[in-house]
Write a protein that holds these residues in place. Structure first.
Motif, PDB file in Angstrom:
ATOM      1  N   GLY A 175      46.648  34.275  38.231  1.00 28.95           N
ATOM      2  CA  GLY A 175      45.818  34.861  39.268  1.00 28.95           C
ATOM      3  C   GLY A 175      46.640  35.737  40.199  1.00 28.95           C
ATOM      4  N   THR A 176      45.965  36.380  41.144  1.00 25.13           N
ATOM      5  CA  THR A 176      46.683  37.298  42.036  1.00 25.13           C
ATOM      6  C   THR A 176      47.680  36.561  42.925  1.00 25.13           C
ATOM      7  OG1 THR A 176      44.770  37.163  43.519  1.00 25.13           O
ATOM      8  CG2 THR A 176      44.923  39.088  42.079  1.00 25.13           C
ATOM      9  N   GLY A 177      47.260  35.437  43.509  1.00 28.97           N
ATOM     10  CA  GLY A 177      48.165  34.689  44.383  1.00 28.97           C
ATOM     11  C   GLY A 177      49.295  34.049  43.612  1.00 28.97           C
ATOM     12  N   ASN A 204      48.273  46.187  43.691  1.00 29.96           N
ATOM     13  CA  ASN A 204      47.599  45.953  42.420  1.00 29.96           C
ATOM     14  C   ASN A 204      47.945  47.088  41.466  1.00 29.96           C
ATOM     15  OD1 ASN A 204      46.436  43.617  43.319  1.00 29.96           O
ATOM     16  ND2 ASN A 204      44.380  44.470  43.558  1.00 29.96           N
ATOM     17  N   GLU A 234      31.950  37.223  50.017  1.00 28.94           N
ATOM     18  CA  GLU A 234      31.832  37.539  48.603  1.00 28.94           C
ATOM     19  C   GLU A 234      30.794  38.643  48.401  1.00 28.94           C
ATOM     20  OE1 GLU A 234      33.616  36.486  45.896  1.00 28.94           O
ATOM     21  OE2 GLU A 234      34.913  35.748  47.495  1.00 28.94           O
ATOM     22  N   VAL A 257      47.479  28.452  39.432  1.00 28.46           N
ATOM     23  CA  VAL A 257      46.520  29.552  39.453  1.00 28.46           C
ATOM     24  C   VAL A 257      45.920  29.650  40.863  1.00 28.46           C
ATOM     25  CG1 VAL A 257      44.381  30.480  38.506  1.00 28.46           C
ATOM     26  CG2 VAL A 257      45.997  29.281  37.009  1.00 28.46           C
ATOM     27  N   SER A 293      44.060  32.569  43.716  1.00 31.71           N
ATOM     28  CA  SER A 293      43.524  33.897  44.036  1.00 31.71           C
ATOM     29  C   SER A 293      43.768  34.170  45.515  1.00 31.71           C
ATOM     30  CB  SER A 293      42.031  33.953  43.725  1.00 31.71           C
ATOM     31  OG  SER A 293      41.426  35.074  44.347  1.00 31.71           O
ATOM     32  N   GLU A 352      42.376  36.521  47.140  1.00 26.60           N
ATOM     33  CA  GLU A 352      41.087  36.911  47.703  1.00 26.60           C
ATOM     34  C   GLU A 352      40.208  35.690  48.009  1.00 26.60           C
ATOM     35  OE1 GLU A 352      42.617  40.068  44.863  1.00 26.60           O
ATOM     36  OE2 GLU A 352      42.272  37.905  44.745  1.00 26.60           O
ATOM     37  N   ARG A 353      40.199  34.702  47.117  1.00 27.18           N
ATOM     38  CA  ARG A 353      39.306  33.560  47.282  1.00 27.18           C
ATOM     39  C   ARG A 353      39.984  32.342  47.904  1.00 27.18           C
ATOM     40  NH1 ARG A 353      37.972  35.860  42.354  1.00 27.18           N
ATOM     41  NH2 ARG A 353      35.820  36.595  42.193  1.00 27.18           N
ATOM     42  N   ASP A 354      41.300  32.248  47.781  1.00 26.28           N
ATOM     43  CA  ASP A 354      42.017  31.059  48.260  1.00 26.28           C
ATOM     44  C   ASP A 354      42.923  31.358  49.449  1.00 26.28           C
ATOM     45  OD1 ASP A 354      40.900  29.597  46.084  1.00 26.28           O
ATOM     46  OD2 ASP A 354      42.490  30.317  44.768  1.00 26.28           O
ATOM     47  N   THR A 355      43.898  32.222  49.252  1.00 21.43           N
ATOM     48  CA  THR A 355      44.939  32.422  50.259  1.00 21.43           C
ATOM     49  C   THR A 355      44.399  33.026  51.548  1.00 21.43           C
ATOM     50  OG1 THR A 355      46.531  32.766  48.461  1.00 21.43           O
ATOM     51  CG2 THR A 355      47.203  33.427  50.680  1.00 21.43           C
TER      52      THR A 355
END
Length: 359
Positions: free
Chosen positions: A84-86, A108, A160, A193, A195, A197-200
């Motif tokens: 994932g991104t994070g 990105n 979102e 894993v 994200s 955007e969704r986690d950090t």
């Protein structure tokens, strides 16, 4: 200053171009797209870049080496499994050498923009943010996560993708470039894993940390589809977005060394003709990318299309909004329009007509 460039994506929306080539290594305005991002970072004062790779990682190392040819120090670190991104940022941070309070630029690998990176870092320092996000405005934000900010640029929430008009509280979206304080990266769990955007980002906001959003209304384009790839390439050639990695050229096209364009052929609208390619008599190439060793026969018309390495386009064929992968052969008088995609080494005989819906 140091940076992390996330280039691990497989580029499924760009297939068949990405079957053998990682998305960030596809040629855009004559060079791999990653070369433009490295140049932008270098020109903004970045001296060390970590490439976070995954799919076909060896391609990046072979082309860029240690970065000295591009004026930076370059390190390639590969994820064995997608994180994932994070998680990808955390994994790549092993290649950083800066201190815990230093700013780290994060890119990105598929966003072309004209954002002022020095200003982004300056605002990060001014607001003493943990993370600063580059934001852009879009006319229709329904396909994106929304990032509203207050009068001083403080991010107030992350939303979102909206599903109703009442949920569209802003037209500002995450544009895919950040400045992290190094210590914040080190807080991301390793080998997990995650994200951003969704986690950090939401977790930082919930903890009362300062996140700054910098809105830049300049050029921004996600190069995730063939149409956007040819659009971005043409815009770079035509100077609509700056990049010092664009090869020297004169006029609305780039014809790379070793290419051969007939005297009565027309190459225009930001097109690129790759090394070893041949454009035959009376052919017309507009707003398109011809990679290396492409053969375009007489009287062919190619518009807003991508023709990959070693492909052959027959006499009098018409391609509009088409994608032709490596080694494919298109016969004489063939018409490929509306998003048609031809897979590697495919053969389409003379006079055939193929249509495909836009996707």
């Amino acid at each position: 200053m140091q940076a992390i460039l996330l280039v691990g994506g497989q580029g499924t929306r760009l297939r068949p171009l990405t079957i053998n080539t990682p998305k960030p290594m596809l040629p855009v305005a004559g060079v791999p797209f990653t070369a433009h991002q490295i140049a932008r970072a270098r020109d903004a004062g970045v001296t060390r870049i970590v490439l976070g790779t995954s799919y076909r990682a060896e391609v990046f190392a072979e082309y860029f080496g240690d970065g000295s040819r591009f004026g930076v120090e370059l390190v390639c670190l590969t994820e064995d499994e997608p994180l994932g991104t994070g998680g990808g940022i955390r994994h790549a941070a092993a290649g950083l050498t800066c201190g815990p309070d230093e700013p780290v630029l994060i890119f990105n690998g598929d966003v072309l923009s004209g954002v002022d990176l020095r200003h982004l870092v300056s605002e990060h320092d001014r607001t003493q943010a943990e993370v600063t996000l580059y934001l852009t405005r879009v006319e229709d934000p329904r396909a994106f996560g929304l990032v509203p900010t207050d009068a001083d640029g403080r991010v107030t929430e992350f939303r979102e993708k909206p599903t109703t008009p009442a949920e569209i509280v802003t037209d500002q979206i995450n544009a895919g470039c950040y400045v992290f304080r190094r210590e914040v990266i080190d807080r991301i769990p390793p080998d997990t894993v995650v994200s951003v955007e969704r986690d950090t980002f939401p977790a930082l906001l919930s903890a009362g940390e300062r996140l700054t959003g910098v809105v830049d209304d300049g050029y921004w384009l996600d190069l995730g589809t063939p149409l956007s790839l040819v659009t971005g390439s043409a815009d770079l050639v035509l100077g609509r977005v700056p990049s010092s990695a664009v090869p020297d050229h004169d006029g609305p096209q780039i014809v790379l060394p070793g290419a051969d364009v007939a005297s009565d052929a027309v190459v225009t609208d930001g097109s690129v003709v790759g090394t070893g390619s041949v454009v035959g008599p009376r052919a017309h190439v507009a707003g398109s990318v011809l990679m290396s060793d492409v053969q375009v026969a007489a009287d062919a018309v190619i518009e807003n299309s991508v023709i990959a390495t070693g492909a052959r386009i027959g006499a009098g064929s018409v391609l509009s909004g088409a994608v032709v992968a490596e080694g494919a052969q298109i016969g004489a008088g063939v018409e490929l329009v509306r998003g048609a995609r031809v897979w590697p080494d495919a053969v389409i005989g003379d006079g055939a007509i193929r249509f495909s819906s836009d996707r």
